[in-house]
Scaffold this active site. Structure first.
Site, PDB file in Angstrom:
ATOM      1  N   SER A  54       0.798  -1.226   0.000  1.00 26.81           N
ATOM      2  CA  SER A  54       0.000   0.000   0.000  1.00 26.81           C
ATOM      3  C   SER A  54       0.832   1.278   0.000  1.00 26.81           C
ATOM      4  O   SER A  54       0.314   2.342  -0.310  1.00 26.81           O
ATOM      5  CB  SER A  54      -0.945   0.018   1.210  1.00 26.81           C
ATOM      6  OG  SER A  54      -0.216   0.128   2.410  1.00 26.81           O
ATOM      7  N   HIS A  93       1.147   4.293   6.806  1.00 22.92           N
ATOM      8  CA  HIS A  93       0.591   5.148   5.766  1.00 22.92           C
ATOM      9  C   HIS A  93       1.020   6.596   5.967  1.00 22.92           C
ATOM     10  O   HIS A  93       1.504   6.973   7.033  1.00 22.92           O
ATOM     11  CB  HIS A  93      -0.935   5.061   5.730  1.00 22.92           C
ATOM     12  CG  HIS A  93      -1.429   3.828   5.043  1.00 22.92           C
ATOM     13  ND1 HIS A  93      -2.753   3.470   5.016  1.00 22.92           N
ATOM     14  CD2 HIS A  93      -0.787   2.861   4.350  1.00 22.92           C
ATOM     15  CE1 HIS A  93      -2.899   2.338   4.346  1.00 22.92           C
ATOM     16  NE2 HIS A  93      -1.712   1.955   3.925  1.00 22.92           N
ATOM     17  N   ASP A 120      -7.908   6.358   4.472  1.00 24.45           N
ATOM     18  CA  ASP A 120      -7.997   5.189   5.366  1.00 24.45           C
ATOM     19  C   ASP A 120      -9.245   5.133   6.237  1.00 24.45           C
ATOM     20  O   ASP A 120      -9.333   4.272   7.114  1.00 24.45           O
ATOM     21  CB  ASP A 120      -6.777   5.166   6.300  1.00 24.45           C
ATOM     22  CG  ASP A 120      -5.505   4.814   5.574  1.00 24.45           C
ATOM     23  OD1 ASP A 120      -5.568   4.390   4.410  1.00 24.45           O
ATOM     24  OD2 ASP A 120      -4.429   4.967   6.190  1.00 24.45           O
TER      25      ASP A 120
END
Length: 177
Positions: A54, A93, A120
């Site tokens: 990701s 992230h 998210d």
């Protein structure tokens, strides 16, 4: 039982005790180093392995990330590792937006994986729109590319982990040192 009697004759009880104490010393030292790093970095987990794609192209699956969790405010664009309540695996992230309460100075963050099409909010707990600053495990300060692939292989193939542990046990039993 017969195997243990042969091992006692071959190595002696004293040698087995020394090997056991050496193993205990290694494990204790590793634990102390981990806890020392945790205190120094102010992070419960100062080192993590990237488990998904990701964050590509910035970080790839298998990269080892080094974290630090300072007290200064987090800025948009920083890569953070956070843990969502009731989910065991932390998420790596980038911070997309920051909301700071004017009265308290408390920060709330919106994150997104570089390789993901949306933010998210779908990963957060039900009804949660922002990550609280207290949920941040650390900020990424450095990385080693692909050095954590062994961890991923052992998670993907549990037989590999079992074989590795069994071989280490056998080697420690028959080692002279």
């Amino acid at each position: 039982m017969e195997f243990m009697a042969q091992a006692n004759k071959r190595f002696g009880v004293r040698t087995l005790l020394v090997q056991g104490l050496t193993l205990l010393n290694v494990l204790t030292s590793a634990f102390m180093i981990w806890k020392g790093l945790s205190l120094f970095t102010n992070s419960e987990s100062p080192v993590v392995v990237v488990l998904s794609g990701s964050m590509e192209p910035a970080y790839h699956r298998g990269d080892i990330l080094f974290l630090h969790n300072g007290y200064s405010p987090i800025d948009v664009g920083e890569v953070v590792v956070y843990k969502v309540k009731d989910k065991p695996i932390p998420i790596v992230h980038r911070v997309l937006k920051v909301h700071t309460e004017t009265e308290t100075g408390r920060q709330y963050l919106l994150t997104k994986g570089d390789n993901n099409p949306i933010d998210d909010r779908g990963l957060y707990s039900r009804g949660q729109l922002w990550i609280d600053r207290s949920e941040i495990i650390g900020r990424v300060k450095g990385f080693v590319p692909y050095a954590g692939m062994g961890t991923i292989w052992m998670n993907d193939y549990p037989q590999l982990k079992t074989a590795l542990l069994a071989s280490l046990c056998v080697l420690s039993l028959f080692s002279n040192e």
